[in-house]
Each structure stands twice: as structure tokens, then as C-alpha cells.
Write a protein that holds these residues in place. Sequence first.
Motif, short mmCIF file in Angstrom:
data_model
loop_
_atom_site.label_atom_id
_atom_site.label_comp_id
_atom_site.label_asym_id
_atom_site.label_seq_id
_atom_site.Cartn_x
_atom_site.Cartn_y
_atom_site.Cartn_z
N LYS A 57 2.10 -20.66 -6.42
CA LYS A 57 1.39 -19.41 -6.11
C LYS A 57 0.70 -19.51 -4.75
CE LYS A 57 -2.02 -16.26 -8.05
NZ LYS A 57 -2.92 -15.99 -9.16
N THR A 58 0.03 -20.62 -4.45
CA THR A 58 -0.65 -20.74 -3.16
C THR A 58 0.34 -20.91 -2.03
OG1 THR A 58 -0.98 -23.11 -3.46
CG2 THR A 58 -2.79 -21.65 -4.10
N ARG A 59 1.48 -21.56 -2.25
CA ARG A 59 2.50 -21.66 -1.20
C ARG A 59 3.00 -20.27 -0.82
NH1 ARG A 59 4.20 -26.56 -3.69
NH2 ARG A 59 5.62 -25.41 -5.03
N LEU A 60 3.17 -19.42 -1.82
CA LEU A 60 3.60 -18.06 -1.57
C LEU A 60 2.53 -17.30 -0.79
CD1 LEU A 60 5.67 -15.80 -2.06
CD2 LEU A 60 4.43 -15.26 -4.16
N LEU A 61 1.25 -17.46 -1.15
CA LEU A 61 0.16 -16.80 -0.43
C LEU A 61 0.10 -17.25 1.03
CD1 LEU A 61 -2.84 -16.79 -2.94
CD2 LEU A 61 -1.75 -14.80 -1.90
N VAL A 62 0.23 -18.58 1.25
CA VAL A 62 0.14 -19.13 2.60
C VAL A 62 1.26 -18.57 3.46
CG1 VAL A 62 0.36 -21.22 3.98
CG2 VAL A 62 -1.12 -21.21 1.98
N SER A 63 2.48 -18.56 2.93
CA SER A 63 3.60 -18.06 3.73
C SER A 63 3.49 -16.56 3.96
CB SER A 63 4.93 -18.41 3.07
OG SER A 63 5.04 -17.73 1.83
N HIS A 64 2.98 -15.83 2.98
CA HIS A 64 2.87 -14.38 3.09
C HIS A 64 1.76 -13.96 4.06
CE1 HIS A 64 3.31 -10.23 1.89
NE2 HIS A 64 2.02 -10.15 1.66
N TYR A 65 0.68 -14.71 4.13
CA TYR A 65 -0.47 -14.32 4.96
C TYR A 65 -0.55 -15.11 6.26
CZ TYR A 65 -1.69 -11.44 1.09
OH TYR A 65 -1.64 -10.49 0.12
N LYS A 66 0.59 -15.32 6.90
CA LYS A 66 0.60 -15.85 8.26
C LYS A 66 0.46 -14.69 9.25
CE LYS A 66 1.25 -20.29 8.36
NZ LYS A 66 0.32 -21.15 9.07
N ARG A 67 0.68 -13.47 8.75
CA ARG A 67 0.57 -12.26 9.56
C ARG A 67 -0.27 -11.27 8.76
NH1 ARG A 67 5.00 -8.36 12.34
NH2 ARG A 67 4.06 -8.71 14.36
N ILE A 68 -1.38 -10.82 9.35
CA ILE A 68 -2.31 -9.94 8.65
C ILE A 68 -2.33 -8.59 9.36
CG2 ILE A 68 -4.73 -9.56 8.09
CD1 ILE A 68 -5.01 -12.53 7.69
N ARG A 69 -2.19 -7.53 8.60
CA ARG A 69 -2.25 -6.17 9.13
C ARG A 69 -3.69 -5.84 9.51
NH1 ARG A 69 -3.24 -2.27 5.91
NH2 ARG A 69 -2.32 -3.32 4.13
N LYS A 70 -3.86 -5.14 10.61
CA LYS A 70 -5.19 -4.72 11.07
C LYS A 70 -5.87 -3.90 9.97
CE LYS A 70 -7.34 -1.96 14.68
NZ LYS A 70 -7.10 -1.14 15.85
N GLY A 71 -7.09 -4.24 9.63
CA GLY A 71 -7.86 -3.52 8.62
C GLY A 71 -7.51 -3.85 7.19
N MET A 72 -6.68 -4.88 6.99
CA MET A 72 -6.26 -5.26 5.64
C MET A 72 -7.47 -5.72 4.81
SD MET A 72 -3.44 -8.13 4.89
CE MET A 72 -3.26 -8.87 3.32
N ARG A 73 -7.38 -5.53 3.51
CA ARG A 73 -8.45 -5.99 2.62
C ARG A 73 -8.53 -7.52 2.68
NH1 ARG A 73 -10.98 -2.46 -0.23
NH2 ARG A 73 -11.62 -3.81 -1.91
N CYS A 74 -9.74 -8.05 2.63
CA CYS A 74 -9.96 -9.49 2.77
C CYS A 74 -9.64 -10.28 1.51
CB CYS A 74 -11.41 -9.77 3.11
SG CYS A 74 -12.03 -8.91 4.52
#
Length: 160
Positions: A57-74
Motif C-alpha cells: 500500500k505505501t509503495r503504491l502511495l509513494v509511486s503515485h504521489y511523486k507528482r502533486i496537483r496544485k491545490g490537492m488535498r493534503c
Amino acid sequence: MVIKRPNPFTKLALILFFLVITTFNPPHLGLADEEDPDFYDLDETPPILSNVAKSSKTRLLVSHYKRIRKGMRCHVEGYNICNGVWANNKTSLLHCCKKHCRNILGDKNNCGRCGHKCGFGQRCCGGVCTYVGFNPSHCGKCNKKCENGVKCEYGYCGYA
């Protein structure tokens, strides 16, 4: 008691005034939004995710959140993904401000820290509210330098 009706020309003048003010937004006055990217490419793994055990689950999160959309929820899946994270080759520093990722180095509503708003005619340049109308190092916008000996006037180098 007599109530005097306002002059129709006064009403028209006020309507035109507000119409011009809301549609006319010259960039040299610092009213236009800074050219901020739509996405932030993270320079590093968010600290909260790098400290978590490496489950699938955390590996998926790490790979998914290498790029963050402006104003995205924290807060995503219980993790604060943008608290003190550098992005775009150290030109953006993301913090979680009112539950959204904000670049505190360039956001005029969160300049240098969450909730610190820049005033009229100012832009957030490197986390500092800066008047860009007459600053030769930030003339009209952040990091736009005038040549040596050329003055910055009204947001333009060598205006006069």
C-alpha cells in the motif's frame, strides 16, 4: 420625509467603474496570479511516506504521489503528503495549508508560511512578500531583473 432617488448616470458610472476594475487586471500591478505550474514534481519522497514500513500500500502511495496537483488535498489515506516537501528542482516548497498543498515560496495567500497574505501590489517571491512595481530585482514579477543602471518603474524596466 422626502427620499431622493439617485441620479441614473451615477448608477451607470458606478457599474462601469466596477466592471472595469474587475476585468482589467494588469500584470505589472501584481494582481495577476504568478505563473505557477498545474503540477508539482516532487524532488524527494514525502517524509511521512518514506518513514512508513514498505508495504504494498505505501509503495503504491509513494509511486503515485511523486507528482502533486496544485491545490490537492493534503491528507490522503491518513498521510500528510505535502508538509515541507521540495518540488520542481527546489523552486517550490509545499506545505499543507487549510487541508490543501500550497507552494509557500510563490503563493501570495501563503507566502513563507500558511495564512500569510501579501498586500496589494505585492507578489510572493521566494517566500517573501515583495513590491514588484519598483524593485529592480523583481520588476513586474518575481526574478525579473532589470539591467544594471536601468530603473524599474511601474513594473517595467526602463519605463520612462
